[in-house]
Design a protein around this motif. Sequence first.
Motif, PDB file in Angstrom:
ATOM      1  N   PHE B   7       0.823  -1.197   0.000  1.00 52.51           N
ATOM      2  CA  PHE B   7       0.000   0.000   0.000  1.00 52.51           C
ATOM      3  C   PHE B   7       0.855   1.244   0.000  1.00 52.51           C
ATOM      4  O   PHE B   7       2.006   1.196   0.450  1.00 52.51           O
ATOM      5  CB  PHE B   7      -1.011   0.020   1.147  1.00 52.51           C
ATOM      6  CG  PHE B   7      -0.495  -0.314   2.498  1.00 52.51           C
ATOM      7  CD1 PHE B   7      -0.095   0.652   3.387  1.00 52.51           C
ATOM      8  CD2 PHE B   7      -0.450  -1.653   2.899  1.00 52.51           C
ATOM      9  CE1 PHE B   7       0.358   0.322   4.645  1.00 52.51           C
ATOM     10  CE2 PHE B   7      -0.005  -1.998   4.150  1.00 52.51           C
ATOM     11  CZ  PHE B   7       0.398  -1.007   5.031  1.00 52.51           C
ATOM     12  N   PRO B   8       0.329   2.312  -0.599  1.00 54.17           N
ATOM     13  CA  PRO B   8      -1.011   2.335  -1.200  1.00 54.17           C
ATOM     14  C   PRO B   8      -1.049   1.559  -2.510  1.00 54.17           C
ATOM     15  O   PRO B   8      -0.011   1.202  -3.053  1.00 54.17           O
ATOM     16  CB  PRO B   8      -1.232   3.830  -1.439  1.00 54.17           C
ATOM     17  CG  PRO B   8       0.143   4.353  -1.715  1.00 54.17           C
ATOM     18  CD  PRO B   8       1.061   3.570  -0.789  1.00 54.17           C
ATOM     19  N   SER B   9      -2.227   1.334  -3.031  1.00 58.40           N
ATOM     20  CA  SER B   9      -2.326   0.667  -4.328  1.00 58.40           C
ATOM     21  C   SER B   9      -2.055   1.661  -5.441  1.00 58.40           C
ATOM     22  O   SER B   9      -1.557   1.275  -6.509  1.00 58.40           O
ATOM     23  CB  SER B   9      -3.710   0.030  -4.499  1.00 58.40           C
ATOM     24  OG  SER B   9      -4.717   1.005  -4.346  1.00 58.40           O
ATOM     25  N   HIS B  10      -2.386   2.919  -5.207  1.00 57.15           N
ATOM     26  CA  HIS B  10      -2.121   3.978  -6.167  1.00 57.15           C
ATOM     27  C   HIS B  10      -1.618   5.213  -5.424  1.00 57.15           C
ATOM     28  O   HIS B  10      -2.041   5.484  -4.294  1.00 57.15           O
ATOM     29  CB  HIS B  10      -3.395   4.383  -6.942  1.00 57.15           C
ATOM     30  CG  HIS B  10      -3.937   3.327  -7.832  1.00 57.15           C
ATOM     31  ND1 HIS B  10      -4.739   2.313  -7.383  1.00 57.15           N
ATOM     32  CD2 HIS B  10      -3.784   3.129  -9.170  1.00 57.15           C
ATOM     33  CE1 HIS B  10      -5.069   1.540  -8.402  1.00 57.15           C
ATOM     34  NE2 HIS B  10      -4.499   2.002  -9.487  1.00 57.15           N
ATOM     35  N   SER B 108       0.233  -7.031  -5.167  1.00 56.29           N
ATOM     36  CA  SER B 108      -0.495  -6.480  -6.313  1.00 56.29           C
ATOM     37  C   SER B 108       0.149  -5.224  -6.881  1.00 56.29           C
ATOM     38  O   SER B 108      -0.254  -4.748  -7.936  1.00 56.29           O
ATOM     39  CB  SER B 108      -1.943  -6.168  -5.919  1.00 56.29           C
ATOM     40  OG  SER B 108      -2.608  -7.348  -5.539  1.00 56.29           O
ATOM     41  N   GLY B 109       1.136  -4.689  -6.167  1.00 56.59           N
ATOM     42  CA  GLY B 109       1.862  -3.541  -6.687  1.00 56.59           C
ATOM     43  C   GLY B 109       1.294  -2.209  -6.226  1.00 56.59           C
ATOM     44  O   GLY B 109       0.134  -2.108  -5.818  1.00 56.59           O
ATOM     45  N   THR B 110       2.141  -1.203  -6.287  1.00 57.77           N
ATOM     46  CA  THR B 110       1.732   0.192  -6.078  1.00 57.77           C
ATOM     47  C   THR B 110       1.978   0.930  -7.381  1.00 57.77           C
ATOM     48  O   THR B 110       3.104   0.952  -7.881  1.00 57.77           O
ATOM     49  CB  THR B 110       2.546   0.865  -4.958  1.00 57.77           C
ATOM     50  OG1 THR B 110       2.252   0.244  -3.711  1.00 57.77           O
ATOM     51  CG2 THR B 110       2.214   2.354  -4.879  1.00 57.77           C
ATOM     52  N   ARG B 111       0.915   1.504  -7.924  1.00 56.72           N
ATOM     53  CA  ARG B 111       1.071   2.294  -9.149  1.00 56.72           C
ATOM     54  C   ARG B 111       1.390   3.728  -8.752  1.00 56.72           C
ATOM     55  O   ARG B 111       0.568   4.415  -8.148  1.00 56.72           O
ATOM     56  CB  ARG B 111      -0.204   2.248  -9.988  1.00 56.72           C
ATOM     57  CG  ARG B 111      -0.100   3.063 -11.283  1.00 56.72           C
ATOM     58  CD  ARG B 111      -1.337   2.890 -12.153  1.00 56.72           C
ATOM     59  NE  ARG B 111      -1.458   1.540 -12.656  1.00 56.72           N
ATOM     60  CZ  ARG B 111      -0.834   1.059 -13.710  1.00 56.72           C
ATOM     61  NH1 ARG B 111      -0.018   1.842 -14.407  1.00 56.72           N
ATOM     62  NH2 ARG B 111      -1.013  -0.187 -14.106  1.00 56.72           N
ATOM     63  N   LEU B 112       2.597   4.168  -9.061  1.00 55.79           N
ATOM     64  CA  LEU B 112       3.049   5.516  -8.738  1.00 55.79           C
ATOM     65  C   LEU B 112       3.020   6.380  -9.986  1.00 55.79           C
ATOM     66  O   LEU B 112       3.574   6.005 -11.021  1.00 55.79           O
ATOM     67  CB  LEU B 112       4.468   5.473  -8.175  1.00 55.79           C
ATOM     68  CG  LEU B 112       5.126   6.837  -7.901  1.00 55.79           C
ATOM     69  CD1 LEU B 112       4.364   7.597  -6.821  1.00 55.79           C
ATOM     70  CD2 LEU B 112       6.587   6.670  -7.515  1.00 55.79           C
ATOM     71  N   THR B 113       2.362   7.501  -9.876  1.00 51.59           N
ATOM     72  CA  THR B 113       2.329   8.465 -10.970  1.00 51.59           C
ATOM     73  C   THR B 113       2.905   9.777 -10.466  1.00 51.59           C
ATOM     74  O   THR B 113       2.398  10.345  -9.487  1.00 51.59           O
ATOM     75  CB  THR B 113       0.901   8.690 -11.486  1.00 51.59           C
ATOM     76  OG1 THR B 113       0.337   7.437 -11.887  1.00 51.59           O
ATOM     77  CG2 THR B 113       0.890   9.647 -12.672  1.00 51.59           C
TER      78      THR B 113
END
Lengths: 112, 115
Positions: B7-10, B108-113
Amino acid sequence: DQQVKQNSPSLSVQEGRISILNCDYTNSMFDYFLWYKKYPAEGPTFLISISSIKDKNEDGRFTVFLNKSAKHLSLHIVPSQPGDSAVYFCAASGDSNYQLIWGAGTKLIIKP
Amino acid sequence: EAGVTQFPSHSVIEKGQTVTLRCDPISGHDNLYWYRRVMGKEIKFLLHFVKESKQDESGMPNNRFLAERTGGTYSTLKVQPAELEDSGVYFCASSPRQALGYGYTFGSGTRLTVV
């Protein structure tokens, strides 16, 4: 320099037919190869592996073939099912190095 | 058995800000790995912990990235300051031993933008 290459970004196969996913590598020191499957919004899941001392490993509908002279491996899925639709990653590891070197993935779409 | 939790997921942050990603491995797994996938390309190794020690951090891109594993339990990956090229999906995996991939369980990964 990409050491593991999956040259097909996507592949579409009819349900029930054979899916063949390909992977090429450049580093002759790699001695262990793995395939992972990944669904959207999930992490990769281990599918099947092969050691460099073998040229074939089979697990149910999944078979991995290794051609060391050509530095090529392939994953065969027979018969293909709708649930097989996912992104498939090829990965390799060398000797005592526990890093995995990954390809960019191939998106497999199974058509009904 | 609970899986690997991230976490976070995003996370969406501005360039120059700091972000901390967290990974909770499967209980009892001494080995913890961080990987990153950028823009649909290949997944790349970042680093490997054995308990609280960094076994291999050769994949860390630069000194803006700092990974820790307090007490050999959960791990954090801090990016400070974040740059646009840091955008991607950060995966954590754990294993009970230094298995060559087959023993890894991924989160499930963290998508970082970074914008």
